[in-house]
Design a protein around this motif. Structure first.
Motif, PDB file in Angstrom:
ATOM      1  N   SER A 108     -11.125  -3.660   8.531  1.00  0.00           N
ATOM      2  CA  SER A 108     -10.266  -3.559   7.299  1.00  0.00           C
ATOM      3  C   SER A 108      -8.836  -2.896   7.450  1.00  0.00           C
ATOM      4  O   SER A 108      -8.097  -3.408   6.783  1.00  0.00           O
ATOM      5  N   SER A 109      -8.884  -2.282   8.525  1.00  0.00           N
ATOM      6  CA  SER A 109      -7.269  -1.814   8.665  1.00  0.00           C
ATOM      7  C   SER A 109      -6.450  -2.956   9.302  1.00  0.00           C
ATOM      8  O   SER A 109      -5.354  -2.998   8.706  1.00  0.00           O
ATOM      9  N   PHE A 111      -6.782  -6.030   8.209  1.00  0.00           N
ATOM     10  CA  PHE A 111      -6.699  -7.045   7.188  1.00  0.00           C
ATOM     11  C   PHE A 111      -5.900  -6.111   6.113  1.00  0.00           C
ATOM     12  O   PHE A 111      -4.828  -7.061   5.545  1.00  0.00           O
ATOM     13  N   GLY A 112      -6.070  -5.170   6.075  1.00  0.00           N
ATOM     14  CA  GLY A 112      -5.083  -4.343   5.124  1.00  0.00           C
ATOM     15  C   GLY A 112      -3.488  -4.212   5.666  1.00  0.00           C
ATOM     16  O   GLY A 112      -2.616  -4.812   4.627  1.00  0.00           O
TER      17      GLY A 112
END
Lengths: 311, 295
Positions: A108-109, A111-112
């Protein structure tokens, strides 16, 4: 019906579409084959994590060079994928965070950060960026000839490497301790496997998109597992399933205007998976039912005849 | 700070706190990727609810998404029982469901007021304009009500069954032996995760919800050994990430949701390096002190 006929005719007559479809089939083949080993090494979701980490790599590659070129994007994606893999290793080795959470954090990081870079590029008003968001869900029809040959070529190399290293990977998957004893470098093989997964994911990003490309690694392999207990057959079957998914994905999405390729390929793979779950010859629901019933009948017959003998 | 900033920060914080509380239990049960799976799987539910009800009425969306989330958990469990290892069954189920959702969105782009960007990273910047009106009275942004309600629900359920959830998280065997219906609490937790996911979905999108579910609890996990403290720290770091992320987003002119997750990752990195108990630096110091005293 006419539109179906037309679209088949388009597939046969349009050389561009034919090449794209062939490229996607090769991609499906190699991903399906590699996916089997990833499945056995319990690393299916690793592919998903690596795929999501590719996004910031692509964006940074674009920001640095300012051009939209697939080879450069692939390099950026590979670098980001390796960085993501390393980050997971460091987090699990150096803290009390478990592997599943580490994968969630890295996925997620990265992708963020990728989304931040993507929106920055979009807001900067750079005209040539317009195609960059196609990398999220993939658009095979938008690929030019050189991109297709690059994707097809890389996929072909992956499939050949996978076939050549079949014995070594088999050993690694089933008995790493024995592999070590027999003189193989387990860490080297492990690294090679990891590299194949990263390359397969990266090869598929333009056609299938970073969000769903990992499904081409996971779903065909799981489907193949329902048909056989032998690794060799599983790899072949999984490759064929992957090829079929690639074919359907490229073809259907090229016919419907709005449809991105990635989700369509994934749905094709999911359809194969459902058929395998129901009718698979080794573990399919129907087979399991029939085997149980036969066993029960045999048992009843046997007990009936033994009662007769005793009487 | 304008009122728009205020509503965006409030929306982000409410979403972050709900996710941060639930995430603690996911992390402890080693089910972080279950959060990933659920957050992807609610998409078809949301789209179908849009298509049937023809409105963005939240209650249908919540129900449909909660059903999809639980279906996803059931599917994964079922395939798992059929001998597919858990990581692969998670992968197959959530990619397929998410693909169904994306295809539905792109096929019905005209009827469904959702685009693929929103699916991935939400539209928290527009929260202030989408207000709830009852009888002509403007009651403030709709998403604030939705997320506030979700947070109350999460607090109520977790508060009511705190002991049971705690025991199930640390020692499911003991919980079962004591007669606590572990399966019921498992599905209750999954249902709450689905509800929190879907109410955050509009603001932060499918993939970044995972960040809110996993990163702040992991940060807290590095800072404490007590569950109560961990929940508090996790919520605090979620709110801090929202504030920091919003500042970064304004500075860079980039996606707010993306910046919030990136800020959460920064906080995690800080905890990873500097945590007094479990940080990298502390471990190094301990190590060198030990080797010095041995010498």
């Amino acid at each position: 019906m006419i539109s179906l006929w037309d679209s088949i005719a388009a597939l046969a007559s349009d050389p561009n579409l034919r090449w794209i479809t062939l490229g996607c089939m090769l991609l499906g083949l190699s991903s399906g084959m590699i996916g089997c080993f990833a499945y056995l090494r319990r690393q299916s979701l690793m592919g998903d994590t690596i795929a999501h980490t590719a996004l910031p790599g692509i964006c940074v590659a674009f920001l640095l060079t300012g051009v939209k070129s697939l080879p450069v994007f692939m390099l950026g994606a590979v670098a980001a994928g390796i960085l993501g893999t390393l980050a997971i290793r460091v987090i699990t080795a150096r803290s009390r965070i478990k592997a599943d959470a580490a994968m969630g954090i890295v996925l997620s990081s990265f992708f963020g950060i990728g989304i931040v870079l993507l929106t920055m590029i979009q807001h900067s008003g750079d005209g040539s960026q317009s195609g960059l968001d196609k990398f999220l869900f993939g658009q095979a029809a938008a690929m030019v000839a050189s991109d297709v040959s690059l994707m097809g070529g890389v996929s072909l190399v992956l499939a050949v490497v996978c076939a050549l290293l079949f014995k070594e990977f088999k050993l690694l998957a089933f008995d790493p301790a024995f592999a070590k004893g027999a003189g193989f470098s387990v860490s080297l093989l492990d690294f090679l496997m990891q590299a194949l997964v990263v390359t397969a994911v990266v090869a598929g990003i333009q056609a299938v998109g970073v969000v769903l490309v990992a499904a081409l690694l996971i779903t065909p392999a799981v489907s193949a597992r329902f048909w056989t207990e032998r690794l060799g057959r599983m790899v072949v079957l999984s490759g064929i399933f992957g090829m079929a998914s690639g074919l359907l994905g490229a073809w259907i999405s090229s016919q419907a205007h709005q449809l991105p390729t990635g989700p369509v390929s994934v749905l094709a793979a999911a359809a194969v998976f459902l058929v395998s779950v129901l009718f698979g010859s080794k573990r399919g629901l129907l087979t399991v039912r029939l085997t149980r019933r036969r066993a029960r009948l045999n048992l009843q017959q046997a007990s009936a005849s033994s009662v007769k003998e005793a009487g | 700070m304008s009122s728009m900033d205020f509503w965006i920060l409030l929306t982000g914080s409410l979403a972050a706190v709900s996710c941060a509380i639930l995430g603690c239990f996911l992390i402890l049960r080693r089910m972080a990727l279950m959060g990933d799976a659920i957050s992807h799987s609610v998409l078809p539910g949301i789209v179908v609810a849009y298509m049937i009800s023809g409105s963005r009425d939240s209650i249908y969306m919540l129900i449909a998404a909660a059903i999809m989330g639980l279906l996803c958990v059931l599917f994964i469990q079922w395939f798992n029982n059929r001998g597919i290892q858990s990581d692969a069954s998670i992968g197959v189920v959530f990619t397929s469901l998410f693909a169904i959702g994306v295809v539905l969105v792109s096929m019905n782009a005209r009827q469904v007021d959702l685009d693929l960007d929103c699916v991935l990273y939400g539209e928290i910047a527009y929260t202030a304009w989408n207000t709830l009106q009852i009888g002509g009275v403007d009651l403030g942004p709709r998403s604030v009500w939705l997320l506030g309600g979700t947070l109350l629900l999460v607090l109520a359920v977790i508060g009511l069954f705190y002991k049971q959830f705690k025991l199930c998280a640390f020692d499911p065997m003991l919980a079962a032996a004591l007669g606590i219906p572990a399966a019921l609490f498992h599905y209750l937790l999954m249902g709450l995760v689905s509800v929190a996911t879907v109410s955050s979905f509009e603001s932060v999108g499918a993939i970044l919800v995972v960040g809110l579910l996993v990163i702040p609890p992991s940060t807290a996990y590095l800072l404490t050994d007590r569950l109560g403290v961990m929940i508090g720290l996790s919520a605090a770091s979620g709110v801090a990430a929202t504030l920091l992320g919003y500042l970064i987003a304004i500075w860079l002119d980039a996606s707010i949701a993306g910046c919030i997750v990136a800020a959460a990752a920064l906080l995690f990195a800080a905890a990873f390096l500097l945590s007094p108990k479990h940080g990298l630096l502390a471990a190094k110091l301990r190590h060198s002190r030990l080797s010095r005293s041995a010498a």
